[in-house]
Every structure is written in C-alpha cells, then in structure tokens.
Design a protein around this motif. Structure first.
Motif, mmCIF file in Angstrom:
data_model
loop_
_atom_site.group_PDB
_atom_site.id
_atom_site.type_symbol
_atom_site.label_atom_id
_atom_site.label_comp_id
_atom_site.label_asym_id
_atom_site.label_seq_id
_atom_site.Cartn_x
_atom_site.Cartn_y
_atom_site.Cartn_z
ATOM 1 N N GLU A 77 7.142 -2.207 39.098
ATOM 2 C CA GLU A 77 7.327 -2.896 40.149
ATOM 3 C C GLU A 77 6.595 -4.046 40.234
ATOM 4 O OE1 GLU A 77 9.271 -4.524 42.995
ATOM 5 O OE2 GLU A 77 10.039 -3.121 41.938
ATOM 6 N N ARG A 78 5.370 -3.531 39.927
ATOM 7 C CA ARG A 78 4.250 -4.923 40.085
ATOM 8 C C ARG A 78 4.684 -6.292 39.181
ATOM 9 N NH1 ARG A 78 -0.884 -1.812 38.122
ATOM 10 N NH2 ARG A 78 0.839 -0.988 36.802
ATOM 11 N N GLU A 117 8.024 -7.909 40.871
ATOM 12 C CA GLU A 117 7.454 -8.467 42.087
ATOM 13 C C GLU A 117 6.816 -9.824 41.651
ATOM 14 O OE1 GLU A 117 7.215 -9.568 46.010
ATOM 15 O OE2 GLU A 117 8.511 -8.134 45.187
ATOM 16 N N ARG A 125 9.855 -12.152 40.921
ATOM 17 C CA ARG A 125 10.481 -12.661 42.087
ATOM 18 C C ARG A 125 9.598 -13.608 42.846
ATOM 19 N NH1 ARG A 125 10.163 -6.915 43.271
ATOM 20 N NH2 ARG A 125 12.221 -5.897 42.340
ATOM 21 N N LYS A 126 8.254 -13.550 42.928
ATOM 22 C CA LYS A 126 7.390 -14.678 43.403
ATOM 23 C C LYS A 126 7.571 -15.985 42.759
ATOM 24 C CE LYS A 126 4.147 -11.522 45.737
ATOM 25 N NZ LYS A 126 2.732 -11.128 45.624
ATOM 26 N N SER A 151 14.618 -7.558 38.329
ATOM 27 C CA SER A 151 13.816 -8.064 39.520
ATOM 28 C C SER A 151 14.955 -8.625 40.432
ATOM 29 C CB SER A 151 12.890 -8.924 39.080
ATOM 30 O OG SER A 151 13.508 -10.258 38.861
#
Length: 194
Positions: free
Chosen positions: A89-90, A93, A96-97, A118
């Motif tokens: 998940e890191r 994320e 996504r950023k 993602s």
C-alpha cells in the motif's frame, strides 16, 4: 528535472538499466538538467535471477513527491517477490500521489500492474506483459484498465509497455517529456538509437 526510479525486489535489470543509462547520458555526456534517484524499501534491493543488488539513494518513507518530476517503474519477476513489494500500500499510495499531481509515470512490462492496482489507470488505456496467453494483461484489465496490445501505450501522464524489449523506448519517452524531443534526439543519436 528529477526522476524517481523505484525498484521493488526481484526487479528486472534489463528494465532498470535503460532508465539509469538514458538519464546518465543526458546528465554526464550532454550536461542536461536531469537527476535520478533510486528508491526502494531497503537500502539494498536484489534483482531477479542472479541476485545482483543495487544500493538505493532513498527509502520509500523518505520520499516527498514534490521533489520529483517523474516516477519510473521497472517490472520484475514474481518468483523473486516482485509483487510483495509492488502491491504494498505504501507504493500504491506513492503512485497515486504522482498521478494526482499529473507527474509522468513510466513503467516497463509488469511495472504497469501496481499502477493499475493503485487505481491510477482505472478507465484509462494501458498495457503490460502480453505473452503466455496474455495473463498479465487480463490481470491489468481486472483493475479497470482498457488494455491495448501494443508495445508502448501512453494515456496522458502514464506510459506503460508490454515487455523488456520496450524498456529503451519507454526511457526515451520519459526523457522527452522532461527535456523535450530535440534534446532527447541528441541522446538517442549519441547512444546509437538514431
């Protein structure tokens, strides 16, 4: 311009090297404004097959997306744990950023799958590994991606490709977005691609 080259364990050297070399030629041989930092979960990341290790410049928890103009993702081999880190998940994320800020994200082969997972490619076009009954492309489609069976697929800020053979093309496409076609063609010529 600054590229974050993210390596999950089990990454493919042939998919990593073009990003590293193309950026290196741009900076060292021609003095273009290109920086590249390697990132991972640990200080050393093992590649697929022969276990070659590379040292990273930054750990994932040290990354500020605003410091970078692009994210490069080489694919890897599931037999060496690639998806354990690629689907963390890191990392999702982080993708996504980059996408939320419309920064370029360039992947080779199965490097597209964490982008798909993602959600960044949902409702958009992409591609990934196309051989072996296209089972990886079917997985990408399962993330809501319109899969195009072509060597390189570009949808706005995201570049995906379908196998190792495409890695140099993806690296040059990324460079083109950062420094422009004219300068990229200088690098291509110097490296013998044109």
């Amino acid at each position: 311009m600054k590229i974050l080259l993210f390596c999950c364990k089990g990454f493919e050297m042939l998919e990593f090297a073009p990003f590293y070399d193309v950026a290196g030629w741009a900076k060292s041989e021609y003095g273009y404004d290109i920086e590249l930092e390697i990132c991972g979960y640990e200080r050393e990341v093992s590649s697929a097959f022969w276990g070659t290790q590379i040292k990273v410049d930054k750990l994932i928890n040290e990354i500020d997306v605003s410091d970078y103009d692009a994210l490069a993702i080489p694919g890897g081999d599931h037999n060496y744990g690639f998806f354990e880190e690629a689907y963390d998940e890191r990392f999702l994320e982080l993708i996504r950023k980059f996408n939320d800020r419309k920064k370029t994200i360039a992947s080779v082969c199965v490097g597209a799958l964490p982008i798909g997972k993602s959600g960044a490619l949902a409702g958009r076009k992409g591609t990934t590994y196309h051989l072996c009954d296209a089972y990886r492309q079917k997985k990408l489609a399962g993330f809501g991606v319109t899969v195009i069976n072509e060597p390189v697929v570009i949808d706005d800020n995201i570049i995906t490709s379908y196998c190792q053979q495409t890695a140099p093309q993806v690296a040059f496409e990324l460079l083109d977005r950062l420094i422009g076609e004219e300068k990229t063609n200088v690098i291509k010529s110097g490296m013998g691609y044109i």
